[in-house]
Write an enzyme that holds these catalytic residues in place. Sequence first.
Site, PDB file in Angstrom:
ATOM      1  N   ASP A 381     -19.151  23.159  10.477  1.00 59.43           N
ATOM      2  CA  ASP A 381     -18.719  22.173   9.514  1.00 59.43           C
ATOM      3  C   ASP A 381     -17.204  22.283   9.451  1.00 59.43           C
ATOM      4  OD1 ASP A 381     -18.838  20.391   7.417  1.00 59.43           O
ATOM      5  OD2 ASP A 381     -18.833  22.006   5.944  1.00 59.43           O
ATOM      6  N   THR A 383     -14.833  20.915   6.525  1.00 61.21           N
ATOM      7  CA  THR A 383     -14.267  21.150   5.216  1.00 61.21           C
ATOM      8  C   THR A 383     -14.934  22.339   4.556  1.00 61.21           C
ATOM      9  OG1 THR A 383     -14.159  18.790   5.137  1.00 61.21           O
ATOM     10  CG2 THR A 383     -13.569  19.959   3.141  1.00 61.21           C
ATOM     11  N   GLU A 459      -7.041  12.422  -3.830  1.00 56.63           N
ATOM     12  CA  GLU A 459      -6.615  11.823  -5.090  1.00 56.63           C
ATOM     13  C   GLU A 459      -6.435  12.896  -6.136  1.00 56.63           C
ATOM     14  OE1 GLU A 459      -9.360   8.783  -6.161  1.00 56.63           O
ATOM     15  OE2 GLU A 459      -8.420   7.317  -4.824  1.00 56.63           O
ATOM     16  N   PHE A 500     -11.168   1.290  -1.707  1.00 54.04           N
ATOM     17  CA  PHE A 500     -10.973   1.825  -0.372  1.00 54.04           C
ATOM     18  C   PHE A 500     -12.167   1.487   0.504  1.00 54.04           C
ATOM     19  CE2 PHE A 500     -11.843   5.009   2.794  1.00 54.04           C
ATOM     20  CZ  PHE A 500     -10.618   5.198   3.382  1.00 54.04           C
ATOM     21  N   LYS A 524      -1.828   2.691  -1.877  1.00 51.69           N
ATOM     22  CA  LYS A 524      -1.637   3.891  -1.073  1.00 51.69           C
ATOM     23  C   LYS A 524      -2.633   3.826   0.081  1.00 51.69           C
ATOM     24  CE  LYS A 524      -4.677   7.416  -3.086  1.00 51.69           C
ATOM     25  NZ  LYS A 524      -5.584   6.693  -3.952  1.00 51.69           N
ATOM     26  N   ARG A 556      -2.131  16.151   5.776  1.00 49.05           N
ATOM     27  CA  ARG A 556      -2.735  14.832   5.622  1.00 49.05           C
ATOM     28  C   ARG A 556      -1.715  13.941   4.933  1.00 49.05           C
ATOM     29  NH1 ARG A 556      -8.562  16.099   4.973  1.00 49.05           N
ATOM     30  NH2 ARG A 556      -8.862  14.425   3.487  1.00 49.05           N
ATOM     31  N   THR A 636     -18.641  16.992  11.217  1.00 48.95           N
ATOM     32  CA  THR A 636     -18.042  16.824   9.904  1.00 48.95           C
ATOM     33  C   THR A 636     -18.331  15.449   9.354  1.00 48.95           C
ATOM     34  OG1 THR A 636     -15.953  16.699   8.753  1.00 48.95           O
ATOM     35  CG2 THR A 636     -15.900  16.266  11.088  1.00 48.95           C
ATOM     36  N   ASN A 755     -24.828  20.004   2.365  1.00 49.63           N
ATOM     37  CA  ASN A 755     -25.086  19.083   3.470  1.00 49.63           C
ATOM     38  C   ASN A 755     -25.238  19.815   4.796  1.00 49.63           C
ATOM     39  OD1 ASN A 755     -22.441  19.820   3.383  1.00 49.63           O
ATOM     40  ND2 ASN A 755     -21.679  17.871   4.164  1.00 49.63           N
ATOM     41  N   ASP A 756     -24.931  21.096   4.794  1.00 50.09           N
ATOM     42  CA  ASP A 756     -25.087  21.853   6.035  1.00 50.09           C
ATOM     43  C   ASP A 756     -26.412  22.593   6.084  1.00 50.09           C
ATOM     44  OD1 ASP A 756     -22.440  21.182   6.787  1.00 50.09           O
ATOM     45  OD2 ASP A 756     -21.727  22.711   5.401  1.00 50.09           O
TER      46      ASP A 756
END
Lengths: 1105, 362
Positions: A381, A383, A459, A500, A524, A556, A636, A755-756
């Site tokens: 993964d 993050t 954010e 977004f 942004k 980023r 990911t 989620n993993d």
Amino acid sequence: MKRYVYINEDESSHDLYRDNRISNRKYTTLNFLPKNLLEQFSRFMNQYFLLIACLQLWPLITPVNPASTWGPLIFIFAVSATKEAWDDYNRYLSDKKANEKRVWIVWNGIKKQIKAQDIHVGNIVWLRENDEVPCDLVLLGTSDPQGLCYVETSALDGETDLKTRVVPSACMGIDSELLHKIKGVIECPNPDKDIRRFDANLRLFPPFIDNDVCPLTIKNTILQTCYLRNTEWACGVAVYTGNETKLGMSRGIPEPKLTAMDAMIDKLTGAIFIFQIVVVMVLGVAGNVWKDTESRKIWYVEYPNEGPWYELLIIPLRFELLCSIMIPISIKVSLDLVKSLYAKFIDWDQKMIDDETGTASHAANTAISEDLGQVEYILTDKTGTLTENKMIFRRCCINGVFYGNDSGDAFKDVELLNAIEAGSTDVIRFLTIMAICNTVIPVQSKSGAISYKAQSQDEDALVHAAAKLHMVFVNRNSNILEIKFNSSSIQYELLETLEFTSDRKRMSVVVKDCRSGKIFLLSKGADEAILPYAFAGQQTRAFVEAVDQYAQMGLRTLCLAWRELMPDEYREWSLSFKEANSSLEDREWKLAEVCQRIERDLEVLGVTAIEDRLQDGVPETIETLRKAGINFWMLTGDKQNTAIQIALLCNFISPEPKGQLLLINGKTKDEVYRSLERVLLTMRITTSEPKDVAFVVDGWALEIALTHYRKAVTELAILSRTAICCRVTPSQKAQLVQLLKSCDYRTLAIGDGGNDVRMIQQADIGVGISGREGLQAARAADYSIGKFRFLKRLILVHGRYSYNRTAFLSQYSFYKSLVICFIQIFFSFISGVSGTSLFNSVSLMAYNVFYTSIPVLVSVLDKDLSEETVMQHPQILFYCQAGRLLNPSTFAGWFGRSLFHAVVVFIISIHAYAYEKSEMEEVSLVALSGCIWLQAFVMTLETNSFTILQHLAIWGNLAAFYIINWIFSAIPSSAMYTIMFRLCRDPSYWITIFLIIAAGMGPILALKYFRFTYRPSKINTLQQAERLGGPILSLGSIEPQPRSIERDVAPLSITQPKMRNPVYEPLLSDSPNSTRRSFGPGTPFDFFQPQSRLSASYSRNCKDN
Amino acid sequence: MGQFELPIESSFSAMDVDGGGISTASSLSSSVPPPSRRKKALYQFTQQSLPACKPVLTPAWVISTFLVLGVAFIPVGIVSLHASNSVVEIVERYDAECVPDAYKSNKVAYIKNGSISKNCTKLLKVDKLMKAPIYIYYQLDNYYQNHRRYVKSRSDKQLLDGLQNNDTSSCKPEESNGGLPVVPCGLVAWSLFNDSYIFTRGAVPLKVNRKNIAWKSDRDHKFGKRVYPFNFQNGSLIGGGKLDPHIPLSDQEDLIVWMRTAALPSFRKLYGRIEEDLHPSDLITVNLTNNYNTYSFGGAKKLVLSTSSWLGGKNDFLGVFYIFVGSSCIFISLVFLLLHLKDSRPCGDATFSYWNRKNVSL
């Protein structure tokens, strides 16, 4: 099939659908014993031992006491059954806790509290803030006037951000009192495990609304195990309950994992079993023939002329029992024991303790440590696993002025602080955008501290940064945004939010300054989505450079821009926006178009740079493990750009010209197919080149490819050492693991979030990082570690040693059993093929259980190479990966050795103890001592490092052998009475033993020395280097050495770049040699477009279904 | 065999090391050094960092080991061979020759016929001086005392406790006779060897000591002092020798010797001792009774007179094998020495390459 849920009408669905009782148990009290026994007996070895144990109950054929088999057998079974029972009991307890939780439901219009397990489909469940959702609900109402509520879904999909859920339009605006009496029907599909889909209809009965059908989507549901956040209350109707919820359906009991080594041992056991059967048949036939031709003549044996009907079977069965020790029963016990010790070593390891949190590593699954040493693919993964998942605002560039470049931290940049102090307009605007151009919800606690609930970590970082720079976002009160700047409060009215999307790659808000009444558009977004829309006169070069610079540092980036809107312009646009917003067809596209219309002529204010810091040691770890021949795939949920960015940073892929990225994309079957084919073509050609080729695929294309072109994907998986899969769902992660497993690769999945979990459970080895996203992954995993960098030690040290040790231990176990068994077989040839056992029961049992099992257990301390050497030369892991230390050919070596030793022991003892000395007990004990001495020297020769414990075990065991036999020799009633004393006094005994040792070990020592010196394996070479102080090899000067590699292993001469440029080269610049080498010019080449600006962007928004 | 112990050639492995060393080093230095020795040892155990010696097979060591082995083994072999050669033994096979010519074609009938006299006379010539004590063995060839059916057919408890022990099921098929138990039961006792030998040198009878031929431990602890043969050899099938029912089992030394079953199908059992020297050219007459049936299964009976050495009876095997192993060791050490001189590669001269596990193909 569909199910119809009648809201608030308990009776109709009471019997149809199950209640909300959750059960994860495997057994019930009643079926535990049969089911567990059945499970245990599904293993071949156990069946075999049971059969042997049963046969031994027949005194006519048994050579030894039945207790010698029954005891260990019962012990083994009891241990594993107890473990299962304990696990199941714990599952029961946790289920019970969940089932008995009190929840509020509405029943016949009255609110009442019941246990969670009593919820039925159709009940209205009432939740308050921070409640856990007990089952899958369709929202009916919330405290929010707009029908919104926020849920945290981390337990479901691992995403920690808050998601908004909305009440279906039909229920909008119904008074909370009326909700109690609401009636209606929901038509929904039968339970499935897709957590992103819910296609249903709602029809409310009068008097609420006429019979209009209202469509429901996943946005109208709140699922089991989610938490209600920032919403005072919410209520919904239960549609799926108990194990039929979306979570329950996707749960599934993880299958017990079997290591490659276990499989190999099973295979070898099978081979030995077949060998045994052959031996038994040959000896059985020979025995029967001998009996009929010779034994009948031997008057002193008194064979009856007429035997029972089963007479023909007796001799084969006797041999079966005699040879049953060929498969050592001790191996299972020994293996279980050492495996739990391996696990303990992992738990104890001080070097795998996370300093920050003090969490030690933990091996939850004690059975699969060897597999760690055989890993070929690591699926990771991103993050939270590679990165710390802690976004921090680091630098910014406002109007061409770089802040934070000197210190690496904008907060400490005096110039920036001064600029804020001075109230520079640009800086103020910049901060304002940071503070309010988002969907963050500030939450003010009673003490006045403000915390932020953000859907995206970026954010969140920006808002926090703004607050730190004195621009505090205080409150979001329906449409009023309140910010505080240097103690003065400023209010904005939020007019529109332009959300977004991954296509637009930007988000904007339209706000009205409450003081001046001016209307602003604040935007942004990713640089490529903002900079082209700058107003005509603006020079954007400075920003481009800034983005470049930041991207190269792995930050980023986001560009911030603004524009003042004229009221007329806004009004006009607002109308078309509303229209687009309510359109039914192509809404997204229409919205994008409308947004585009207003997001133009922007004044770009600056660039922010946010750092998602890599964890310590990640690049080094990945580099080392890649050198060890392990392939990395990154899976990911993040965006492609971000993923590639991180991949570059952590050595995942090499920068140009070494590396090459191939993109698989496309929205349709054809597109995906074409791009897949192209990538495959490139891969096939470049395999011969020393290049790091990686492919990049996103979730959508992957879905298509996996469904329609599985074969091609499989080939791709085999060809590619590296892959980056972006935007993949948890189930896709699991599918990829499955894919690699189906190619017979050993996979390790590492992740940190919920989620993993599925990927972790699916993989051969699951490693969880006990990190920021909770402990879910760590709990589901086989191993949990505190930081990614410990993976190196876990694999190279623990995995490798475990593999080596088990390889030795298992083969040695077979070896020692075979030695004694061969002697028995040889003896049967001089005892009339009648199945006489040369050794007595006591000796046989002690031999298997004691004399030979104890010394081999200390091989868990053996280290062939020191940890440093392994870390320096991770390539050595290859021996484990390729299974070089335990395979049919090494096993054949041990088999041959046992045959040789049996011959030596047998020949020497029967010849040295011939004629007047050929007393049964004496010969038997001479042969046994010969075996024991040989075992001690075999252990000595095969041990690489002697600690005090090994010496104790090997030589102490030898001493124990004599002591035990002396004790038995002192007991008058034992068959061995005085034998050992007699032998020890006899010089010919010692002469015989020395002869056995020299004749048995000489050739083995010679062979080993010859191999070690003249045909050394890499391990031997390193051993020599390590111990004799040879030159410390530097990996920089590595040359491929074709001779050393066996035929089945293609040398892939990939050489890591020795030096890496301090500033990473941009990936895939248009260097001609990288792209067009293998293809003619003009070949359609789906190459990942040169991205000089690897802009990172906020990606988290898009995760929201 | 101290040579086998590997010399300690190497360093003790240092306690700490993590190749990564990024921030892990701190964890170790920060951990307080364990105070007591036991704690330290435990710590080292849990960290798998117990001090260890790592021997390595250096040419010098291996070559010298083989050389030393060879040098040590050859003399031992020579000494053993010498001991074996110093033993003088006379082996006389008599089973075939003691059958009267009339029965040569049907030896089984002869041995089974109780009315024919089984007496037989053999002349033994002494070639070399035989120093007392001279052991008299009878040797049986092709006789399977280790046959499973045979080995198991005995009751050690009964031999010690006699009739008090009723469980004779292990003695099948010779456990009882006419409803009464047999003491000693079982095939082993039932098939007791019953040839007898009387020796005369010239005209003077040679005294043969038949006492203490069985192990003392057996007489004292395995065979009962108050256990008398009972109902033995009374059945329809007579196996071997009979026993005097008035002598307790512990004094029936022939039985005790016989009941120590042999592991090999060819074995010698002690019959007695001659306690005077036999001189070369002494002529010894053996009057034997040829009772025991080896004819039906093609066995052989031999009478053996043998002296003894510190290594036991005459057996060249150990000596020859020692010399063989010793010379092999010297040969191996020479081969390795030559190999080493020819191709003395420096240790640890390694070059590394990258390995890839699977061949890339589909």
